[in-house]
Structure formats: C-alpha cells, structure tokens
Design a protein around this motif. Structure first.
Motif, PDB file in Angstrom:
ATOM      1  N   UNK A 120       0.890  -1.199   0.062  1.00  0.00           N
ATOM      2  CA  UNK A 120       0.035   0.050   0.111  1.00  0.00           C
ATOM      3  C   UNK A 120       0.608   1.348  -0.003  1.00  0.00           C
ATOM      4  N   UNK A 121       2.087   1.227  -0.163  1.00  0.00           N
ATOM      5  CA  UNK A 121       2.842   2.473   0.234  1.00  0.00           C
ATOM      6  C   UNK A 121       2.996   2.892  -1.238  1.00  0.00           C
ATOM      7  N   UNK A 122       3.287   4.246  -1.360  1.00  0.00           N
ATOM      8  CA  UNK A 122       3.528   4.910  -2.836  1.00  0.00           C
ATOM      9  C   UNK A 122       4.711   4.372  -3.725  1.00  0.00           C
ATOM     10  N   UNK A 123       4.322   4.114  -4.926  1.00  0.00           N
ATOM     11  CA  UNK A 123       5.437   3.593  -5.700  1.00  0.00           C
ATOM     12  C   UNK A 123       5.765   4.574  -6.786  1.00  0.00           C
ATOM     13  N   UNK A 124       7.134   4.733  -7.207  1.00  0.00           N
ATOM     14  CA  UNK A 124       7.300   5.685  -8.202  1.00  0.00           C
ATOM     15  C   UNK A 124       8.538   4.956  -9.042  1.00  0.00           C
ATOM     16  N   UNK A 125       8.232   5.179 -10.320  1.00  0.00           N
ATOM     17  CA  UNK A 125       8.679   4.558 -11.646  1.00  0.00           C
ATOM     18  C   UNK A 125      10.306   4.652 -11.416  1.00  0.00           C
ATOM     19  N   UNK A 126      10.898   5.983 -11.108  1.00  0.00           N
ATOM     20  CA  UNK A 126      12.347   6.367 -11.062  1.00  0.00           C
ATOM     21  C   UNK A 126      12.514   6.747  -9.568  1.00  0.00           C
TER      22      UNK A 126
END
Length: 136
Positions: A120-126
C-alpha cells in the motif's frame, strides 16, 4: 533518539542520531547488484548524524553513489552520496531491525518481475515523485 547497528561479524558499529531524512525501498538495478538482493531498504541520514567505528571500505557504483561495507565480513552497510549530502543505512543492519519502516518504493520500473509489492505504499517509476501536473 540514537539508534545503533553494525555488521555481521561486529567489526563495524554505527550510531544514527535523530530521525532519517527518508526511509525508502530502492528497486534499481544498481542497488540489486550492490546488495545481492531484490532491493535495498534503507534509512537516509545526514552524514553528520552518523558515527562509524571499525574498518570500512567503499566502492563507487556511479559518479553519485559509493557503497560502504565491512572490510572483514563484507556486510553491505551504507550507500553514500559522493557530494556528502546523505548516507543510506541498510535497515537490516540496525540492532532493532524494525526501528524504521519504509514509506515508499522507488525505481519500481526496474523491480524484479516476480516481486509483488502490495504493502500500500506509494510507488515511483524512478527516484522522485512526478512533478505537479503528472508529467514525468
């Protein structure tokens, strides 16, 4: 607050003062190779907040980052920005390995395909969140 940790053999010990700048899980290919693991979970500190005792060695994995490890047992302990602005401490090397919990995942564009991130944590592509307006 002071939190302590060290390497597998005990030859290197460290203290981290205060709260980290951030706590992230990095899935980039360089972290995978450097850690010998699917990702690098770390708490990033201002280098002035860290005290390190024992013999360490380092290896530059890019112009911006060097990896720091115990000279005796090889435990991978830190990643340091070469400009001196931050040091990432491997979460599992703290004596209390649950002292910090990650708040986000970075470089998920390079994560292993079989790894399912469902915390459920935010995910960033970079490495950074996209700028305002949603463009990357």
């Amino acid at each position: 607050m002071t939190r302590e940790g060290g390497c597998l053999c005990g030859a290197v010990r460290f203290k981290a003062e205060g709260e980290p700048l951030n706590v992230r899980v990095c899935h980039c290919r360089i972290c995978q190779k450097a850690m010998g693991s699917p990702f690098f979970a770390r708490a990033q500190f201002d280098p002035r907040a860290l005290t390190i005792e024992g013999e360490i060695a380092s290896y530059a994995t890019s112009a911006a980052i060097e990896r720091v490890f115990c000279k005796v047992c090889g435990t991978r302990l830190f990643s340091r920005r070469t400009n001196g602005t931050a040091t990432g401490v491997a979460l599992a090397t703290f004596d209390d390995r649950n002292a910090f919990a990650p708040t986000e995942h970075i470089w998920v564009s390079e994560k292993l395909h079989w790894l399912c991130i469902d915390d459920g944590l935010p995910q960033y592509q970079e490495t950074l969140p996209p700028p305002a307006g949603g463009k990357t």
